[in-house]
Design an enzyme around this catalytic site. Structure first.
Site, PDB file in Angstrom:
ATOM      1  N   SER A   2       0.842  -1.195   0.000  1.00 60.90           N
ATOM      2  CA  SER A   2       0.000   0.000   0.000  1.00 60.90           C
ATOM      3  C   SER A   2       0.876   1.244   0.000  1.00 60.90           C
ATOM      4  CB  SER A   2      -0.912   0.000   1.227  1.00 60.90           C
ATOM      5  OG  SER A   2      -0.223   0.569   2.321  1.00 60.90           O
ATOM      6  N   LYS A   3       0.235   2.375  -0.268  1.00 60.43           N
ATOM      7  CA  LYS A   3       1.034   3.599  -0.383  1.00 60.43           C
ATOM      8  C   LYS A   3       1.637   4.011   0.960  1.00 60.43           C
ATOM      9  CE  LYS A   3      -2.792   6.859  -0.053  1.00 60.43           C
ATOM     10  NZ  LYS A   3      -3.565   7.882  -0.734  1.00 60.43           N
ATOM     11  N   ARG A   4       1.080   3.483   2.040  1.00 61.01           N
ATOM     12  CA  ARG A   4       1.629   3.838   3.359  1.00 61.01           C
ATOM     13  C   ARG A   4       2.799   2.934   3.761  1.00 61.01           C
ATOM     14  NH1 ARG A   4      -0.671   8.184   5.203  1.00 61.01           N
ATOM     15  NH2 ARG A   4      -2.680   8.511   4.227  1.00 61.01           N
ATOM     16  N   ASP A   5       2.878   1.742   3.129  1.00 64.61           N
ATOM     17  CA  ASP A   5       3.909   0.778   3.524  1.00 64.61           C
ATOM     18  C   ASP A   5       5.314   1.348   3.427  1.00 64.61           C
ATOM     19  OD1 ASP A   5       2.231  -1.242   4.182  1.00 64.61           O
ATOM     20  OD2 ASP A   5       2.217  -2.129   2.174  1.00 64.61           O
TER      21      ASP A   5
END
Ligand code: GLU
Length: 503
Positions: free
Chosen positions: A262-265
């Site tokens: 995900s973009k937060r990873d």
């Protein structure tokens, strides 16, 4: 004659392009170039509520940085434009109308409240509400209402949507170049909205119409679009158009292999998941490969291996080699684990391959930010440090002592290196060096090693304090190389400084 290959990358400008989107673009590019075809960029911006300012420019900049330019797209019209769906708005209604005419689509007038009520009623019975053959007849649409009733509603300007009438009880055989043939029972499909009375098509309609009008031959996109494939194939059939070939690329998984990346990873785990850095409206910054110092060649090589492999041991591929080797049939079905360590490995490789002049330029730019004087022998310094560096700042990390004399000496190392007899030894070395006219590394090595052997002092007693005096810690390349690069005056200055610091 076979049709010219035409593929498109069709992102929605809803934010920065995630690394998964970049991979989709890359695979489209590789496939197009392999087959002498065209690579298009189409901006799918029909959903104005999700539009993000700057996202389109970001996409174009990312593709440019990675050297995977599009042949056609915004600003590069080859007769199939415009390439932004918002600029093609006027085109879509006629296609929705055509499907209504053939009976493949219908008007639906159900309000959001009415649909919510249906959903709750179904839920209460433990069922899921699907708008399709199950329920159509009970709902407010041109299949359940009389023609006159429909006309009255349309004339009154009542909001409507156009829904696709998915067939009942048909087994579809869907072909995908990566997954082979899949069977789908059309009974499970819902009647997706194709068009809204505000004049906007939905993704499904716009996507199919544009792929047709732009003469797209192969649709290569992420696995998340696989559930839409049946509808898309049915739409082609309803229009009487030849469908393109489809290929759905595998998901990109978190490094530990569980779940979608995900973009937060990235920022959580310490690696970028975006090609370029991106600042949100809330001033949150997502890191990018470019700003983190990665080379585009490394990022491309890494992305190519996310779900594809050449079937050989070769791992290093230039863009040209990728074009040559790429085959959709060699793309895996299974999710591809993202491996930040492997990315660094690729980066190290391409960093070593960098042209000396380019690297010198990059490092000079970096040194300017450190406000240090740029020595004339910078290229010698760089060639000495390069091997152990993966990024430009590593050169500084490894060799800042070439530009700044140590201000202090590593504590642990000084205990070992600076001993009671050291000042005297350093004085002797300084005297030797003062007499030296040839300050080359080999000459210095001969002189000092000769002196050590003659006086039977023990190498460590000389080499350790020398290194500490010149570097400040026990690291760096060969001491004589360092001294030669620093030059006579600076070497002597640093040895003197160490001597007085011990005293
Ligand atoms: N606009 C879709 C996206 O954002 C395109 C999907 C497709 O390639 O059909 O991914």
């Amino acid at each position: 004659m076979a049709k010219k290959v035409r593929v498109r990358f069709a992102p929605s400008p809803t934010g920065p392009l995630h690394i998964g989107g970049v991979r989709t673009a890359l695979f489209n590019y590789l496939f197009a170039k392999k087959h002498g075809g065209d690579f298009l960029l189409r901006i799918e911006d029909t959903d104005q509520t999700r539009y993000v300012e700057g996202a389109e420019a970001y996409i174009a900049e990312a593709l440019e940085w990675l050297h995977i330019p599009y042949d056609e797209g915004p600003g590069k019209d080859a007769g199939f434009g415009p390439y932004r769906q918002s600029e093609r708005k006027h085109l879509y209604k006629q296609y929705a109308d055509a499907l209504i005419k053939t009976g493949d689509a219908y008007y639906a007038f159900d309000t959001a409240e009415a649909l919510d009520a249906q959903r709750s009623a179904h839920e209460a019975e433990g069922k899921t509400f699907i708008y399709n053959w199950h329920n159509r007849a009970k709902l407010s649409n041109s299949l359940s209402l009389s023609q006159a009733e429909v006309q009255t509603k349309l004339n009154a300007g009542e909001p409507y949507v156009v829904r696709f009438k998915s067939p009942e009880n048909e087994i579809l055989h869907l072909r995908d170049s990566i997954r082979g043939t899949m069977e789908i029972d059309t009974s499970i499909l819902d009647d997706k909205v194709l068009f809204k009375s505000d004049g906007m098509p939905t993704y499904h309609l716009a996507n199919i119409v544009d792929d047709h009008l732009m003469e797209i031959t192969h649709v290569i996109r992420g696995e998340e679009w696989l559930p839409s494939l049946a509808l898309h194939v049915l739409l082609y059939r309803a229009f009487g158009w030849e469908a393109p070939q489809f290929a759905h690329l595998p998901l990109i998984l978190k490094p530990e292999g569980k779940g979608k990346l995900s973009k937060r990873d990235g920022d959580k785990m310490g690696f970028p998941v975006f090609p370029l850095a991106w600042k949100t409206d809330e001033d949150e910054v997502y890191s990018g490969y470019r700003e983190d110092g990665y080379l585009p060649q490394a990022v491309v090589n890494m992305l190519a291996f996310l779900g594809w492999n050449p079937g050989t041991e070769q791992e290093i591929f230039s863009l040209a080699e990728l074009i040559d080797a790429f085959e959709l049939e060699r793309v895996n079905k299974a999710g591809a684990k993202f491996d930040p360590e492997k990315t660094k490995w690729f980066q190290h490789h391409y960093f070593q391959e960098l042209d000396d002049a380019i690297l010198l330029d990059m490092f000079t730019g970096f040194l300017k930010t450190k406000n240090v004087a740029i020595p004339s022998n910078l290229s010698t310094i760089v060639s000495l440090l390069k091997e152990r560096a993966t990024f430009v700042p590593d050169l500084w990390e490894q060799g800042s002592f070439f530009f700044e004399a140590p201000l202090s000496y590593d504590e642990k190392a000084s205990v070992k290196a600076f001993k009671p007899g050291t000042p005297e030894i350093l004085s002797e070395i300084i005297a030797l060096l003062k007499n030296e006219t040839d300050f080359s590394a080999s000459r210095l090595s001969d002189t000092i090693k000769g002196w050590i052997t003659q006086n039977n002092i023990g190498f460590g007693n000389v080499m350790m304090p020398m290194r500490l005096a010149l570097v400040g810690e026990m690291k760096g390349p060969d001491v004589f190389e360092i001294a030669a690069i620093l030059g006579k005056d600076e070497t002597i200055r640093r040895l003197e400084a160490a001597k007085s610091s011990i005293a």
